[in-house]
Scaffold this motif. Structure first.
Motif, PDB file in Angstrom:
ATOM      1  N   THR B 149       0.845  -1.171   0.000  1.00 33.97           N
ATOM      2  CA  THR B 149       0.000   0.000   0.000  1.00 33.97           C
ATOM      3  C   THR B 149       0.892   1.236   0.000  1.00 33.97           C
ATOM      4  O   THR B 149       1.815   1.333   0.795  1.00 33.97           O
ATOM      5  N   THR B 150       0.620   2.179  -0.874  1.00 30.73           N
ATOM      6  CA  THR B 150       1.448   3.381  -0.927  1.00 30.73           C
ATOM      7  C   THR B 150       0.787   4.502  -0.130  1.00 30.73           C
ATOM      8  O   THR B 150      -0.414   4.463   0.168  1.00 30.73           O
ATOM      9  N   LEU B 151       1.582   5.516   0.184  1.00 29.52           N
ATOM     10  CA  LEU B 151       1.055   6.674   0.904  1.00 29.52           C
ATOM     11  C   LEU B 151      -0.057   7.346   0.094  1.00 29.52           C
ATOM     12  O   LEU B 151      -1.039   7.821   0.639  1.00 29.52           O
ATOM     13  N   ARG B 152       0.127   7.352  -1.230  1.00 29.75           N
ATOM     14  CA  ARG B 152      -0.899   7.986  -2.052  1.00 29.75           C
ATOM     15  C   ARG B 152      -2.239   7.264  -1.918  1.00 29.75           C
ATOM     16  O   ARG B 152      -3.293   7.889  -1.798  1.00 29.75           O
ATOM     17  N   GLU B 153      -2.179   5.912  -1.929  1.00 24.33           N
ATOM     18  CA  GLU B 153      -3.423   5.147  -1.769  1.00 24.33           C
ATOM     19  C   GLU B 153      -4.078   5.442  -0.421  1.00 24.33           C
ATOM     20  O   GLU B 153      -5.285   5.588  -0.317  1.00 24.33           O
ATOM     21  N   ILE B 154      -3.221   5.528   0.608  1.00 22.23           N
ATOM     22  CA  ILE B 154      -3.741   5.818   1.946  1.00 22.23           C
ATOM     23  C   ILE B 154      -4.400   7.195   1.956  1.00 22.23           C
ATOM     24  O   ILE B 154      -5.515   7.382   2.453  1.00 22.23           O
ATOM     25  N   MET B 155      -3.708   8.144   1.353  1.00 17.82           N
ATOM     26  CA  MET B 155      -4.215   9.515   1.334  1.00 17.82           C
ATOM     27  C   MET B 155      -5.555   9.590   0.588  1.00 17.82           C
ATOM     28  O   MET B 155      -6.516  10.198   1.076  1.00 17.82           O
ATOM     29  N   ASP B 156      -5.605   8.935  -0.562  1.00 14.71           N
ATOM     30  CA  ASP B 156      -6.836   8.981  -1.357  1.00 14.71           C
ATOM     31  C   ASP B 156      -7.992   8.306  -0.643  1.00 14.71           C
ATOM     32  O   ASP B 156      -9.111   8.802  -0.628  1.00 14.71           O
ATOM     33  N   ARG B 157      -7.694   7.145  -0.051  1.00 13.17           N
ATOM     34  CA  ARG B 157      -8.767   6.368   0.572  1.00 13.17           C
ATOM     35  C   ARG B 157      -9.356   7.118   1.769  1.00 13.17           C
ATOM     36  O   ARG B 157     -10.559   7.124   1.980  1.00 13.17           O
ATOM     37  N   ALA B 158      -8.480   7.761   2.537  1.00  7.72           N
ATOM     38  CA  ALA B 158      -8.949   8.368   3.785  1.00  7.72           C
ATOM     39  C   ALA B 158      -9.186   9.869   3.664  1.00  7.72           C
ATOM     40  O   ALA B 158      -9.498  10.524   4.653  1.00  7.72           O
ATOM     41  N   ASN B 159      -9.062  10.399   2.419  1.00  4.83           N
ATOM     42  CA  ASN B 159      -9.238  11.837   2.230  1.00  4.83           C
ATOM     43  C   ASN B 159      -8.349  12.659   3.140  1.00  4.83           C
ATOM     44  O   ASN B 159      -8.792  13.633   3.759  1.00  4.83           O
ATOM     45  N   LEU B 160      -7.093  12.249   3.233  1.00  2.78           N
ATOM     46  CA  LEU B 160      -6.162  13.009   4.069  1.00  2.78           C
ATOM     47  C   LEU B 160      -5.717  14.253   3.306  1.00  2.78           C
ATOM     48  O   LEU B 160      -5.664  14.258   2.076  1.00  2.78           O
ATOM     49  N   GLU B 161      -5.403  15.275   4.060  1.00  5.64           N
ATOM     50  CA  GLU B 161      -4.917  16.505   3.435  1.00  5.64           C
ATOM     51  C   GLU B 161      -3.393  16.431   3.337  1.00  5.64           C
ATOM     52  O   GLU B 161      -2.719  16.156   4.342  1.00  5.64           O
ATOM     53  N   ASN B 162      -2.861  16.638   2.154  1.00  7.29           N
ATOM     54  CA  ASN B 162      -1.413  16.566   1.970  1.00  7.29           C
ATOM     55  C   ASN B 162      -0.787  17.916   2.296  1.00  7.29           C
ATOM     56  O   ASN B 162      -1.022  18.895   1.603  1.00  7.29           O
ATOM     57  N   LEU B 163       0.009  17.973   3.373  1.00  3.08           N
ATOM     58  CA  LEU B 163       0.615  19.239   3.785  1.00  3.08           C
ATOM     59  C   LEU B 163       1.949  19.473   3.102  1.00  3.08           C
ATOM     60  O   LEU B 163       2.520  20.559   3.211  1.00  3.08           O
ATOM     61  N   THR B 164       2.473  18.458   2.445  1.00  5.42           N
ATOM     62  CA  THR B 164       3.793  18.589   1.809  1.00  5.42           C
ATOM     63  C   THR B 164       3.690  18.213   0.340  1.00  5.42           C
ATOM     64  O   THR B 164       4.287  17.251  -0.125  1.00  5.42           O
ATOM     65  N   GLU B 165       2.878  18.996  -0.352  1.00  2.00           N
ATOM     66  CA  GLU B 165       2.671  18.808  -1.792  1.00  2.00           C
ATOM     67  C   GLU B 165       4.029  18.720  -2.496  1.00  2.00           C
ATOM     68  O   GLU B 165       4.933  19.510  -2.210  1.00  2.00           O
ATOM     69  N   GLY B 166       4.173  17.736  -3.385  1.00  2.00           N
ATOM     70  CA  GLY B 166       5.414  17.634  -4.149  1.00  2.00           C
ATOM     71  C   GLY B 166       6.355  16.542  -3.647  1.00  2.00           C
ATOM     72  O   GLY B 166       7.210  16.079  -4.385  1.00  2.00           O
ATOM     73  N   LEU B 167       6.202  16.125  -2.392  1.00  2.00           N
ATOM     74  CA  LEU B 167       7.061  15.037  -1.906  1.00  2.00           C
ATOM     75  C   LEU B 167       6.503  13.697  -2.399  1.00  2.00           C
ATOM     76  O   LEU B 167       5.301  13.543  -2.618  1.00  2.00           O
ATOM     77  N   LYS B 231      10.309  21.988   8.149  1.00  2.00           N
ATOM     78  CA  LYS B 231      11.260  20.923   8.532  1.00  2.00           C
ATOM     79  C   LYS B 231      10.957  19.615   7.801  1.00  2.00           C
ATOM     80  O   LYS B 231      11.855  18.842   7.457  1.00  2.00           O
ATOM     81  N   ALA B 232       9.653  19.375   7.581  1.00  2.00           N
ATOM     82  CA  ALA B 232       9.259  18.156   6.876  1.00  2.00           C
ATOM     83  C   ALA B 232       9.813  18.152   5.446  1.00  2.00           C
ATOM     84  O   ALA B 232      10.310  17.135   4.960  1.00  2.00           O
ATOM     85  N   TYR B 233       9.747  19.320   4.799  1.00  2.00           N
ATOM     86  CA  TYR B 233      10.317  19.430   3.448  1.00  2.00           C
ATOM     87  C   TYR B 233      11.821  19.196   3.495  1.00  2.00           C
ATOM     88  O   TYR B 233      12.385  18.517   2.650  1.00  2.00           O
ATOM     89  N   ALA B 234      12.459  19.757   4.517  1.00  2.00           N
ATOM     90  CA  ALA B 234      13.920  19.612   4.637  1.00  2.00           C
ATOM     91  C   ALA B 234      14.304  18.140   4.818  1.00  2.00           C
ATOM     92  O   ALA B 234      15.285  17.662   4.255  1.00  2.00           O
ATOM     93  N   GLU B 235      13.503  17.423   5.603  1.00  2.00           N
ATOM     94  CA  GLU B 235      13.784  15.990   5.858  1.00  2.00           C
ATOM     95  C   GLU B 235      13.203  15.109   4.757  1.00  2.00           C
ATOM     96  O   GLU B 235      13.377  13.892   4.775  1.00  2.00           O
ATOM     97  N   LYS B 236      12.452  15.700   3.846  1.00  2.00           N
ATOM     98  CA  LYS B 236      11.740  14.965   2.788  1.00  2.00           C
ATOM     99  C   LYS B 236      10.785  13.913   3.354  1.00  2.00           C
ATOM    100  O   LYS B 236      10.708  12.774   2.878  1.00  2.00           O
ATOM    101  N   ILE B 237      10.068  14.273   4.407  1.00  2.00           N
ATOM    102  CA  ILE B 237       9.088  13.372   5.014  1.00  2.00           C
ATOM    103  C   ILE B 237       7.683  13.875   4.666  1.00  2.00           C
ATOM    104  O   ILE B 237       7.279  14.951   5.110  1.00  2.00           O
ATOM    105  N   PRO B 238       6.925  13.108   3.890  1.00  2.00           N
ATOM    106  CA  PRO B 238       5.553  13.520   3.566  1.00  2.00           C
ATOM    107  C   PRO B 238       4.682  13.580   4.831  1.00  2.00           C
ATOM    108  O   PRO B 238       4.756  12.681   5.667  1.00  2.00           O
TER     109      PRO B 238
END
Lengths: 119, 262
Positions: B149-167, B231-238
């Protein structure tokens, strides 16, 4: 490559599936005379190279979704084996090359190992 | 628990050995099980069937479809196994020449079954027979490399808001960890995990980076600040955000086949 190319490279006879050999795609292969090893290590869609001739060869192909069988060392499959392959639609080839030569020729032509090494 | 399928297998019958396994395989395909589950079940059933054909008078397969797993119970009437530990070792075999000529009998059968099983129990009585009980988890497939399962699938399924667009959200997660104590997450999470937390302190991203986590889901509805996202962008953590409670996020992940490390 297509199975028809495999036939050419190995100078093989087609025992069953002449009409399929231009369609069946061969990217990987697994060579063994021990079916349990094939079951343990091969991945799907491989071409199976073996000197075994009994119907369990076809069952193994079916269980693993392999694409076809090349009998090496000039081995002739048992009648029951051919019958079963016909029922299941699995192409069968036969070459007089020994296993080593069969693998070498196919590898040289770009066919890759179904699995490089075991864990 | 009701057996959904029941199969009788003739012993001392090499010719037909394998027939039932391919029937089971077809049946699981019709039920639309994941291909990797089907293949594992087929390999297990086939090796068990070969054992019945080689060593017994007759045997049965019972196939159960439980919520999170397929269970195969194999019972046979045959010579039994005197020393199970010995029989489980790769290479140990009591096979006849006839069996070896078929391309079996190299002492790989039970080891192959175990390799493909998530849980395996074996009981045997010499001179009477053997019972094998094997579970193949259906959800655990979700963790394997090819079907993860990828993060994208998780995000789509649960309607999560992506705070780090582009990662990158395309990598499969290796499992999940939930916790609101940084030292606990630091100690017990595994690389590639998705971390569920209500914490919004920027150190969350530091721990996630240190542990090589796949990403963080901020649950509970308290939105992290700009310094956190930076900091999340700096660490590259979605980082994904949701109003859902941590409990609900974990429950949702579980239905997607993402499970814990223990």
């Amino acid at each position: 490559m297509k199975l028809s190319e495999v036939k050419k490279i190995l100078n093989a006879d087609v025992i069953f599936g002449e009409e399929m050999i231009d369609q069946v795609e061969v990217e990987t292969a697994f060579a063994s005379d021990l079916l349990s090893d094939v079951l343990a290590y091969s991945k799907e869609n491989a071409l199976f190279l073996t000197g075994l001739t009994n119907p369990q060869v076809i069952r193994t192909v079916e269980v693993l979704d392999l694409v076809g069988v090349v009998f090496v060392r000039g081995k002739v499959p048992q009648m029951e084996t051919v019958e079963l392959a016909k029922r299941k639609g699995i192409p069968l080839l036969r070459t007089k090359c020994i296993m080593f030569e069969t693998c070498g020729r196919l590898y040289g032509a770009g066919v890759k190992a179904s699995r490089i090494m075991v864990d | 628990m009701h057996p959904v399928q029941f199969y009788h297998i003739q012993g001392r019958d090499f010719h037909n050995a394998g027939r039932t396994s391919t029937t089971i395989k077809r049946f699981l395909r019709e039920k639309e099980y994941p291909p990797q589950v089907i293949q594992r079940v087929a390999i297990i059933a086939y090796e068990a069937e070969i054992n019945i054909a080689c060593y017994t008078d007759y045997g049965y397969f019972f196939l159960y479809f439980l919520g999170d797993r397929v269970r195969i119970v194999v019972k046979d009437r045959g010579q039994g196994i005197a020393d199970i530990d010995q029989a489980m070792q790769e290479g140990f075999s009591t096979a006849s020449d006839e069996i070896r000529k078929l391309g079996f009998g190299a002492g790989m059968g039970l080891a192959n079954i175990k390799k493909n099983a998530d849980i395996m129990h074996i009981k045997s009585m010499p001179g009477v027979g053997t019972v094998l009980e094997i579970d193949i988890m259906v959800n655990s497939e979700g963790r394997s490399e090819s079907m993860g399962t990828t993060l994208r699938e998780i995000m789509d399924r649960a309607n999560l808001e992506n705070l780090t667009e582009g990662l990158d959200l395309a990598t499969a997660v290796t499992g999940g960890y939930a916790g609101d104590l940084l030292s606990d997450v630091n100690a017990n999470s595994s690389a590639g995990n998705v971390w569920v937390t209500v914490l919004t302190h920027p150190n969350v991203t530091a721990v996630a980076g240190l542990k090589d986590l796949a990403g963080v889901i901020i649950a509970g509805g308290i939105r992290p600040g700009a310094d956190f996202v930076e900091k999340a962008y700096a660490e590259k953590i979605p980082i994904m955000f949701t109003e859902m409670s941590a409990f609900d996020v974990v429950a949702m992940l579980s239905t997607m086949g993402v499970s814990g490390n223990s």
